[in-house]
Design a protein around this motif. Sequence first.
Motif, PDB file in Angstrom:
ATOM      1  N   UNK A  13       8.825   3.789  -0.109  1.00 55.63           N
ATOM      2  CA  UNK A  13       8.982   4.862  -1.089  1.00 55.63           C
ATOM      3  C   UNK A  13       7.659   5.512  -1.460  1.00 55.63           C
ATOM      4  N   UNK A  14       6.583   4.739  -1.411  1.00 52.90           N
ATOM      5  CA  UNK A  14       5.282   5.270  -1.817  1.00 52.90           C
ATOM      6  C   UNK A  14       4.601   5.936  -0.621  1.00 52.90           C
ATOM      7  N   UNK A  15       5.060   7.123  -0.284  1.00 48.94           N
ATOM      8  CA  UNK A  15       4.530   7.856   0.864  1.00 48.94           C
ATOM      9  C   UNK A  15       4.522   9.343   0.542  1.00 48.94           C
ATOM     10  N   UNK A  16       3.464  10.031   0.970  1.00 46.82           N
ATOM     11  CA  UNK A  16       3.360  11.471   0.772  1.00 46.82           C
ATOM     12  C   UNK A  16       2.887  12.103   2.085  1.00 46.82           C
ATOM     13  N   UNK A  17       3.438  13.251   2.397  1.00 46.92           N
ATOM     14  CA  UNK A  17       3.087  13.975   3.620  1.00 46.92           C
ATOM     15  C   UNK A  17       2.370  15.266   3.245  1.00 46.92           C
ATOM     16  N   UNK A  18       1.072  15.365   3.588  1.00 44.73           N
ATOM     17  CA  UNK A  18       0.305  16.576   3.298  1.00 44.73           C
ATOM     18  C   UNK A  18      -0.114  17.287   4.582  1.00 44.73           C
ATOM     19  N   UNK A  48       0.816  -1.208   0.000  1.00 47.28           N
ATOM     20  CA  UNK A  48       0.000   0.000   0.000  1.00 47.28           C
ATOM     21  C   UNK A  48       0.850   1.259   0.000  1.00 47.28           C
ATOM     22  N   UNK A  49       0.257   2.333  -0.500  1.00 41.35           N
ATOM     23  CA  UNK A  49       0.851   3.649  -0.348  1.00 41.35           C
ATOM     24  C   UNK A  49       0.421   4.249   0.979  1.00 41.35           C
ATOM     25  N   UNK A  50       1.183   5.220   1.455  1.00 39.20           N
ATOM     26  CA  UNK A  50       0.910   5.845   2.746  1.00 39.20           C
ATOM     27  C   UNK A  50       0.738   7.347   2.560  1.00 39.20           C
ATOM     28  N   UNK A  51      -0.320   7.882   3.167  1.00 43.88           N
ATOM     29  CA  UNK A  51      -0.591   9.317   3.163  1.00 43.88           C
ATOM     30  C   UNK A  51      -0.596   9.793   4.612  1.00 43.88           C
ATOM     31  N   UNK A  52       0.245  10.788   4.911  1.00 45.28           N
ATOM     32  CA  UNK A  52       0.331  11.332   6.265  1.00 45.28           C
ATOM     33  C   UNK A  52      -0.432  12.653   6.306  1.00 45.28           C
ATOM     34  N   UNK A  53      -1.360  12.763   7.269  1.00 43.34           N
ATOM     35  CA  UNK A  53      -2.232  13.937   7.349  1.00 43.34           C
ATOM     36  C   UNK A  53      -2.147  14.567   8.734  1.00 43.34           C
TER      37      UNK A  53
END
Length: 355
Positions: free
Chosen positions: A243-248, A216-221
């Motif tokens: 590697x598949x992670x984004x921080x918003x 899975x990809x990871x999204x940090x909120x």
Amino acid sequence: MRLKMRGEVRKVLLIRMSELGDIILTTPVIRGLKTRFPGARIDYLTKVQFKEVLSLHPLVRKVIGFDSKEGILGLVRLIQDLREERYDLIVDLHINPRSILVRYFSGAWMMRSYRKYSMERRILKWFRINLLKDGGSVVERYFSALEDFGVSANGAGPELYISQADKQKARAIIEQAGLSGRRLIGLVPGSRRRNKIWPLERFARAGEELAKEFDAGVVILGGEGEQEIAEGVYDRLKQAGIERVVNVSGKLSIMESSAVIGELELVISNDTALMHIATAVGAPVVAIFGPTTREMGFFPYSQNALVVERKGLKCRPCSLHGGDRCPKEHFKCMLEIEPEEVVEAGKRLLSGKND
């Protein structure tokens, strides 16, 4: 027993000034009011910074935003404006000095407020005497304001209506991060109250294990002021090879964050407003609770949510809403929760086995 009314209810004002999570939890009451009074016009009074949360709700005719910076003169002007509306019913779901003044001076011929259990919650905190075993969720407590109209909670959760523009932005964020077409896990590692924060290294470990197992990809909120914690989780995930992670965190509006959460298959969160938003948009939630307990009324109101907590600690609950430190200075309520417990709860939800 239903109340016999002396007139028809045509205009209703519902009051909840803050906070964000509490406002989300009032949305089942809006449905209940509209079911009971289908011909009534429902308006909603809240703080100006939360107007967008209800602006697209199809059952709310008008959202009135109050700016607390305007002080007492602003409150007087607000009450004058509300008197001109000639509301038949005012439902106060806040019960603080400001909402009480609005309720009593706005000219409605019917006023209702909910059973807040303020003393019972404090007795539980101070003396560990539990008078709230049947208190239920705060959602059900809100409905106590309407019980003499025959309106009660039906178990359906909160709801949130998101614009197409916000949904499109959320999908663009996911696409730009290279996460399109993947299972997505959200992490909400921050909180406005510091003793509600599960250690960031444990958040990272839980996110890492679930990301690897489910590819899975990871999204940090998170919100403003939570970027440092979010960056810490992001850095640890990168170091672990995710590697598949984004921080918003701190980069989006309330509704943009809500739209992103609506794209996720799982949200792991501390006790925060985003946890309640996740239930409102239908995302499965693993909620991590430390200083507060179920009796306070703020567990996620959803059949698709699991709570991880350390039961049996005599010092819980130590506060009504959380605070800046552990009064005992050992922080056992959070430090004794292991990543494996959170991972197991996440696996159950991702596998559809949350019973």
